[in-house]
Design a protein around this motif. Structure first.
Motif, PDB file in Angstrom:
ATOM      1  N   GLY A 171       0.797  -1.142  -0.101  1.00  0.00           N
ATOM      2  CA  GLY A 171       0.012  -0.030  -0.165  1.00  0.00           C
ATOM      3  C   GLY A 171       0.876   1.403   0.094  1.00  0.00           C
ATOM      4  O   GLY A 171       0.271   2.164  -0.089  1.00  0.00           O
ATOM      5  N   SER A 172       2.174   1.068   0.170  1.00  0.00           N
ATOM      6  CA  SER A 172       2.802   2.340   0.269  1.00  0.00           C
ATOM      7  C   SER A 172       3.118   2.637  -1.150  1.00  0.00           C
ATOM      8  O   SER A 172       3.016   2.026  -1.984  1.00  0.00           O
ATOM      9  CB  SER A 172       4.455   1.854   0.727  1.00  0.00           C
ATOM     10  OG  SER A 172       4.283   1.666   2.210  1.00  0.00           O
ATOM     11  N   THR A 173       3.676   4.023  -1.391  1.00  0.00           N
ATOM     12  CA  THR A 173       3.897   4.502  -2.552  1.00  0.00           C
ATOM     13  C   THR A 173       5.348   5.287  -2.979  1.00  0.00           C
ATOM     14  O   THR A 173       5.691   5.746  -1.793  1.00  0.00           O
ATOM     15  CB  THR A 173       2.640   5.682  -3.120  1.00  0.00           C
ATOM     16  OG1 THR A 173       2.402   6.749  -2.136  1.00  0.00           O
ATOM     17  CG2 THR A 173       1.557   4.879  -3.245  1.00  0.00           C
ATOM     18  N   ILE A 174       5.644   5.414  -3.983  1.00  0.00           N
ATOM     19  CA  ILE A 174       6.882   6.109  -4.129  1.00  0.00           C
ATOM     20  C   ILE A 174       6.636   6.830  -5.396  1.00  0.00           C
ATOM     21  O   ILE A 174       6.184   6.566  -6.574  1.00  0.00           O
ATOM     22  CB  ILE A 174       8.191   5.147  -4.596  1.00  0.00           C
ATOM     23  CG1 ILE A 174       8.360   4.210  -3.388  1.00  0.00           C
ATOM     24  CG2 ILE A 174       9.457   6.061  -5.001  1.00  0.00           C
ATOM     25  CD1 ILE A 174       9.599   3.297  -3.683  1.00  0.00           C
ATOM     26  N   ILE A 175       7.054   8.315  -5.465  1.00  0.00           N
ATOM     27  CA  ILE A 175       6.803   9.235  -6.425  1.00  0.00           C
ATOM     28  C   ILE A 175       7.881  10.027  -6.866  1.00  0.00           C
ATOM     29  O   ILE A 175       8.401  10.560  -5.759  1.00  0.00           O
ATOM     30  CB  ILE A 175       5.793  10.278  -6.037  1.00  0.00           C
ATOM     31  CG1 ILE A 175       4.205   9.400  -5.386  1.00  0.00           C
ATOM     32  CG2 ILE A 175       5.080  11.280  -7.226  1.00  0.00           C
ATOM     33  CD1 ILE A 175       3.362  10.344  -4.706  1.00  0.00           C
ATOM     34  N   ASN A 176       8.360   9.830  -7.985  1.00  0.00           N
ATOM     35  CA  ASN A 176       9.631  10.926  -8.476  1.00  0.00           C
ATOM     36  C   ASN A 176       9.423  11.629  -9.249  1.00  0.00           C
ATOM     37  O   ASN A 176       8.509  11.688 -10.325  1.00  0.00           O
ATOM     38  CB  ASN A 176      10.454   9.463  -9.118  1.00  0.00           C
ATOM     39  CG  ASN A 176      10.846   8.350  -8.431  1.00  0.00           C
ATOM     40  OD1 ASN A 176      11.086   8.656  -7.263  1.00  0.00           O
ATOM     41  ND2 ASN A 176      10.691   7.228  -9.285  1.00  0.00           N
ATOM     42  N   THR A 177       9.946  12.735  -9.077  1.00  0.00           N
ATOM     43  CA  THR A 177       9.954  14.118  -9.929  1.00  0.00           C
ATOM     44  C   THR A 177      10.950  13.968 -11.247  1.00  0.00           C
ATOM     45  O   THR A 177      12.080  13.947 -11.001  1.00  0.00           O
ATOM     46  CB  THR A 177       9.889  15.511  -9.080  1.00  0.00           C
ATOM     47  OG1 THR A 177       9.212  15.346  -8.343  1.00  0.00           O
ATOM     48  CG2 THR A 177       9.872  16.538 -10.183  1.00  0.00           C
ATOM     49  N   THR A 178      10.320  13.836 -12.375  1.00  0.00           N
ATOM     50  CA  THR A 178      10.866  13.950 -13.346  1.00  0.00           C
ATOM     51  C   THR A 178      10.808  15.251 -13.905  1.00  0.00           C
ATOM     52  O   THR A 178      10.817  16.224 -13.357  1.00  0.00           O
ATOM     53  CB  THR A 178      10.681  12.756 -14.267  1.00  0.00           C
ATOM     54  OG1 THR A 178      11.450  12.764 -15.731  1.00  0.00           O
ATOM     55  CG2 THR A 178       9.551  12.648 -14.962  1.00  0.00           C
ATOM     56  N   SER A 179      10.680  15.336 -15.352  1.00  0.00           N
ATOM     57  CA  SER A 179      10.461  16.510 -16.028  1.00  0.00           C
ATOM     58  C   SER A 179      10.145  16.515 -17.631  1.00  0.00           C
ATOM     59  O   SER A 179      10.430  15.480 -18.244  1.00  0.00           O
ATOM     60  CB  SER A 179      11.909  17.574 -16.100  1.00  0.00           C
ATOM     61  OG  SER A 179      11.847  18.638 -16.717  1.00  0.00           O
ATOM     62  N   VAL A 180       9.479  17.492 -18.174  1.00  0.00           N
ATOM     63  CA  VAL A 180       9.283  17.474 -19.395  1.00  0.00           C
ATOM     64  C   VAL A 180      10.394  17.365 -20.499  1.00  0.00           C
ATOM     65  O   VAL A 180      10.378  16.970 -21.645  1.00  0.00           O
ATOM     66  CB  VAL A 180       8.038  18.799 -19.817  1.00  0.00           C
ATOM     67  CG1 VAL A 180       9.204  20.026 -19.685  1.00  0.00           C
ATOM     68  CG2 VAL A 180       7.677  18.758 -21.132  1.00  0.00           C
ATOM     69  N   THR A 181      11.411  17.817 -19.836  1.00  0.00           N
ATOM     70  CA  THR A 181      12.828  17.689 -20.719  1.00  0.00           C
ATOM     71  C   THR A 181      13.171  16.411 -21.019  1.00  0.00           C
ATOM     72  O   THR A 181      13.955  16.237 -21.787  1.00  0.00           O
ATOM     73  CB  THR A 181      13.778  18.577 -19.877  1.00  0.00           C
ATOM     74  OG1 THR A 181      14.265  17.987 -18.721  1.00  0.00           O
ATOM     75  CG2 THR A 181      13.475  20.019 -19.414  1.00  0.00           C
ATOM     76  N   ALA A 182      12.853  15.332 -20.226  1.00  0.00           N
ATOM     77  CA  ALA A 182      12.933  13.863 -20.433  1.00  0.00           C
ATOM     78  C   ALA A 182      12.361  13.575 -21.667  1.00  0.00           C
ATOM     79  O   ALA A 182      12.708  12.643 -22.478  1.00  0.00           O
ATOM     80  CB  ALA A 182      12.514  13.005 -19.295  1.00  0.00           C
ATOM     81  N   TYR A 183      11.313  14.254 -21.955  1.00  0.00           N
ATOM     82  CA  TYR A 183      10.652  13.994 -23.328  1.00  0.00           C
ATOM     83  C   TYR A 183      10.841  15.034 -24.596  1.00  0.00           C
ATOM     84  O   TYR A 183      10.749  14.644 -25.520  1.00  0.00           O
ATOM     85  CB  TYR A 183       9.057  14.062 -23.018  1.00  0.00           C
ATOM     86  CG  TYR A 183       8.609  12.892 -21.921  1.00  0.00           C
ATOM     87  CD1 TYR A 183       8.092  11.670 -22.264  1.00  0.00           C
ATOM     88  CD2 TYR A 183       8.882  13.139 -20.540  1.00  0.00           C
ATOM     89  CE1 TYR A 183       7.877  10.689 -21.188  1.00  0.00           C
ATOM     90  CE2 TYR A 183       8.601  12.467 -19.581  1.00  0.00           C
ATOM     91  CZ  TYR A 183       7.904  11.041 -19.797  1.00  0.00           C
ATOM     92  OH  TYR A 183       7.713  10.183 -19.001  1.00  0.00           O
ATOM     93  N   ARG A 184      11.013  16.316 -24.244  1.00  0.00           N
ATOM     94  CA  ARG A 184      11.099  17.273 -25.103  1.00  0.00           C
ATOM     95  C   ARG A 184      12.614  17.383 -25.341  1.00  0.00           C
ATOM     96  O   ARG A 184      12.967  18.169 -26.485  1.00  0.00           O
ATOM     97  CB  ARG A 184      10.444  18.495 -24.670  1.00  0.00           C
ATOM     98  CG  ARG A 184       9.061  18.366 -24.911  1.00  0.00           C
ATOM     99  CD  ARG A 184       8.439  18.607 -26.217  1.00  0.00           C
ATOM    100  NE  ARG A 184       7.070  18.733 -26.608  1.00  0.00           N
ATOM    101  CZ  ARG A 184       6.548  17.762 -27.384  1.00  0.00           C
ATOM    102  NH1 ARG A 184       7.166  16.961 -28.086  1.00  0.00           N
ATOM    103  NH2 ARG A 184       4.968  18.200 -27.547  1.00  0.00           N
TER     104      ARG A 184
END
Length: 287
Positions: A171-184
């Motif tokens: 039930g635990s969660t991990i949330i990572n901050t990536t960026s639009v720069t990873a795609y653009r």
């Protein structure tokens, strides 16, 4: 004379990363003043790196409004951290704020141990802190800069997650901050964009590894957002037009990004893992 539509902010610059929110004008909307909680995270404990300001601050306050106790890490922005701590505790929950460099594995262990000593559990991990150093040419990106950017943005995320996962329950969660720069991509942010691409791959791979343990792993890929990292990274002329190139024609505010983290941390997203949300002002990336 008509106003230049490319001008989105007053020109300004700060000399030291990761920047100070108290020196920005206008101040970012990061206090989640309009956010109304409903107990979605009641009794849970969340660690948020870079939780003193910007997106991290807004996420911390939103989590608190949902009933979570919050631990924030920050580098040396003491005034910003005190502000966040106060705003979190105003919601009737507890907040622990720890200063240190997340590139240092010793500090990461302190962060984990202190959380367990204070709260006895870790339910949510938000890997959010980052740095960036624009360069015009690849020849200008030194080996030292490349290593530093990866140590802060990616190695710390990997190492902290490795330390936290053994203490997480189903039930635990991990949330990572990536960026639009990873795609653009971004021609001036080669090393930063590369770390954000690594985070996407890490998120997808880790989600498959942890699914049988009942731990969900997702990411958020913000577009241009008005945080202290912007005036401490770019010159005043760049800041003046920051965010004008997205369809909405403006930078986002931290309070417009943080609800994505609440969604991914809560049971509202119980059937979602290995995915990336894109609050980016309308930039379609299909990723």
């Amino acid at each position: 004379m008509s106003q230049d539509s490319s001008k989105t902010l007053p020109p300004q610059q700060q000399d030291v990363q990761p920047g100070r929110e108290g020196e920005m004008r206008p101040a970012p909307k990061a206090d989640a003043e309009d956010y109304v909680g409903s107990g979605k995270l009641k009794g849970q404990v969340a660690i948020i790196t870079g939780g003193d300001s910007g997106i991290g601050r807004s996420v911390a306050i939103c989590f608190a409004k949902e009933g979570a106790n919050v631990v924030i890490s920050y580098l040396n922005e003491y005034e910003d951290a005190r502000h966040t701590l106060r705003k979190v505790e105003e919601q009737g929950v507890q907040c622990l704020a720890l200063a240190g460099d997340i590139a240092d594995e010793g500090f990461l262990q302190i962060l984990v141990n202190s959380t367990l000593e204070r709260f006895g559990r870790i339910d949510i991990l938000v890997n959010n802190a980052a740095e960036q150093h624009p360069k015009e040419k690849i020849e200008d990106v030194t080996s030292a800069q490349l290593e530093q950017t990866f140590r802060t943005n990616f190695f710390s995320m990997f190492n902290l997650t490795r330390m936290v996962v053994p203490h997480m329950k189903p039930g635990s969660t991990i949330i990572n901050t990536t960026s639009v720069t990873a795609y653009r991509g971004n021609p001036q942010l080669l090393d930063y964009s590369a770390t954000k691409g690594a985070i996407v791959a890490f998120t997808r791979s880790l989600s498959k590894q942890l699914v049988k343990r009942g731990i969900r792993v997702n990411a958020v890929a913000p577009g241009p957002v008005w945080t202290p990292l912007i005036p401490s990274t770019f010159d005043a002329q760049h800041v003046e037009t920051f965010g004008s190139n997205v369809p909405m024609g403006r930078p986002g505010q931290p309070d417009e990004i943080s609800p994505s983290y609440v969604f991914l941390a809560s049971k509202d997203s119980s059937y979602i893992s290995g995915q990336v949300l894109h609050p980016n002002g309308g930039d379609v990336v299909n990723g």
